[in-house]
Design a protein around this motif. Sequence first.
Motif, mmCIF file in Angstrom:
data_model
loop_
_atom_site.group_PDB
_atom_site.id
_atom_site.type_symbol
_atom_site.label_atom_id
_atom_site.label_comp_id
_atom_site.label_asym_id
_atom_site.label_seq_id
_atom_site.Cartn_x
_atom_site.Cartn_y
_atom_site.Cartn_z
ATOM 1 N N ASP A 314 0.849 -1.276 -0.522
ATOM 2 C CA ASP A 314 0.065 -0.044 -0.585
ATOM 3 C C ASP A 314 0.583 1.002 -0.209
ATOM 4 O O ASP A 314 0.485 2.298 -0.650
ATOM 5 N N PHE A 315 1.642 1.190 0.911
ATOM 6 C CA PHE A 315 2.874 2.815 0.537
ATOM 7 C C PHE A 315 3.427 2.906 -0.773
ATOM 8 O O PHE A 315 3.433 4.048 -1.057
ATOM 9 N N LEU A 316 3.584 1.889 -1.233
ATOM 10 C CA LEU A 316 4.409 2.032 -2.464
ATOM 11 C C LEU A 316 3.379 2.043 -3.972
ATOM 12 O O LEU A 316 3.804 3.786 -4.313
ATOM 13 N N LEU A 317 2.219 1.576 -3.977
ATOM 14 C CA LEU A 317 1.333 2.388 -4.697
ATOM 15 C C LEU A 317 0.813 3.921 -4.001
ATOM 16 O O LEU A 317 0.888 4.416 -4.998
ATOM 17 N N ASP A 318 0.904 3.928 -3.163
ATOM 18 C CA ASP A 318 0.959 5.464 -2.788
ATOM 19 C C ASP A 318 1.902 6.858 -2.852
ATOM 20 O O ASP A 318 1.485 7.439 -3.688
ATOM 21 N N LEU A 319 2.646 5.585 -3.322
ATOM 22 C CA LEU A 319 3.801 6.381 -3.525
ATOM 23 C C LEU A 319 3.836 6.977 -4.723
ATOM 24 O O LEU A 319 4.581 8.256 -5.737
ATOM 25 N N LYS A 320 3.991 5.403 -5.526
ATOM 26 C CA LYS A 320 3.693 6.487 -6.793
ATOM 27 C C LYS A 320 2.565 7.138 -7.280
ATOM 28 O O LYS A 320 2.424 7.826 -8.500
ATOM 29 N N GLY A 321 1.351 7.028 -6.684
ATOM 30 C CA GLY A 321 0.297 7.813 -7.232
ATOM 31 C C GLY A 321 0.758 9.278 -6.728
ATOM 32 O O GLY A 321 -0.216 10.039 -7.415
ATOM 33 N N SER A 322 1.594 9.765 -5.809
ATOM 34 C CA SER A 322 1.874 11.083 -5.788
ATOM 35 C C SER A 322 3.197 11.739 -5.953
ATOM 36 O O SER A 322 3.429 12.367 -5.934
ATOM 37 N N PHE A 323 3.855 10.395 -6.565
ATOM 38 C CA PHE A 323 4.878 11.321 -7.180
ATOM 39 C C PHE A 323 4.952 11.887 -8.498
ATOM 40 O O PHE A 323 4.112 11.024 -9.553
ATOM 41 N N ASN A 324 5.803 12.577 -9.089
ATOM 42 C CA ASN A 324 5.272 13.769 -10.093
ATOM 43 C C ASN A 324 6.953 13.241 -10.834
ATOM 44 O O ASN A 324 7.786 13.390 -11.351
#
Length: 328
Positions: A314-324
């Motif tokens: 979940d952390f990695l998915l959230d990180l991916k979604g928030s990163f530009n």
Amino acid sequence: MIQIGNISLNGQVVLGPMAGITDLAYREFMKPFGVALSISEMISATGLVYGNQATKEYYRSSFNDHPLALQLFGGRTEDHLKAIEILERDAEYEILDLNFGCPMPKVLKGKGGSFWLKDPSALYEHVRTIVAHSHKPVSAKIRLGFDQEHINAREVSKLLEEAGVSLISIHARTTKQLYSGQAQYQEIANLGRELKIPLCISGDIFSVEEAIKAMEDVGAQLVMVARGGVGHPRLVLDLDRSLKGLSPLPKETYKEQIDYALSFLEVCKNNSGEQKAFLHLKGILPHFLKGFSGYRKARNFLASEATSLQEMSDFLLDLKGSFNDKNS
């Protein structure tokens, strides 16, 4: 094609053995990036002989894990001979690799690993006996020598070739260096051109440029990627492409690195189950994010704060979604 005995390799990049890392899951994950040959974690010959259950885990393999070399270590020839019989009966592999390069005190205490470099004559007899006993091609990994005053890799390599090995790998450090300092490729300059069998080089392979230069300086046909590839699978891909004369790919983005991490997580989960995979990944997943913005926070969460595999995912998915991507 490079021949290791009767085994043909479709490439020049070898995945190096690393204790606690190069298990079946890691080998399966890295294989599609251009690994021509994978080498297992070190397997204790004595552990096999005495039926240690944990030791058996090291030779577990799968359909996608080949060609594979299983790496034996130990200080007694008789244990190696019995261990080979066990492996040939129970394991699926193409090459038997002998470890004469491990510098760790626990291994040296048992007169295994690079302790053998202290006595090249005994090493020669040991290897000659093993080659005659094994039904698989035999390779050997060594270091430059035990210390700076006793660099003998050139002499030992020629003895190993005479003893019948089909491949030699050299980590270009001494035993005393452990993993510190710099790899000393100048000590084995042109050695590959003096041997009739393939030579693989290892040590400080963190970029395509370093790898190509080291191979050219030594005259090596193969290059081993170990620490430099942990969390950086594109190093293997880029190196494989370069050695095959293909054009380089664009530099990987942060989102691509996260995708690689997520993919590796799934492979570990499928191979080991959730709890074992979770414990294993705490020390490896942060490497995928190294060098990018927010690395320290990500490392702390993945290595210390996460309590489950699901939280990591979940952390990695959230990180991916928030990163530009423009910041990658």
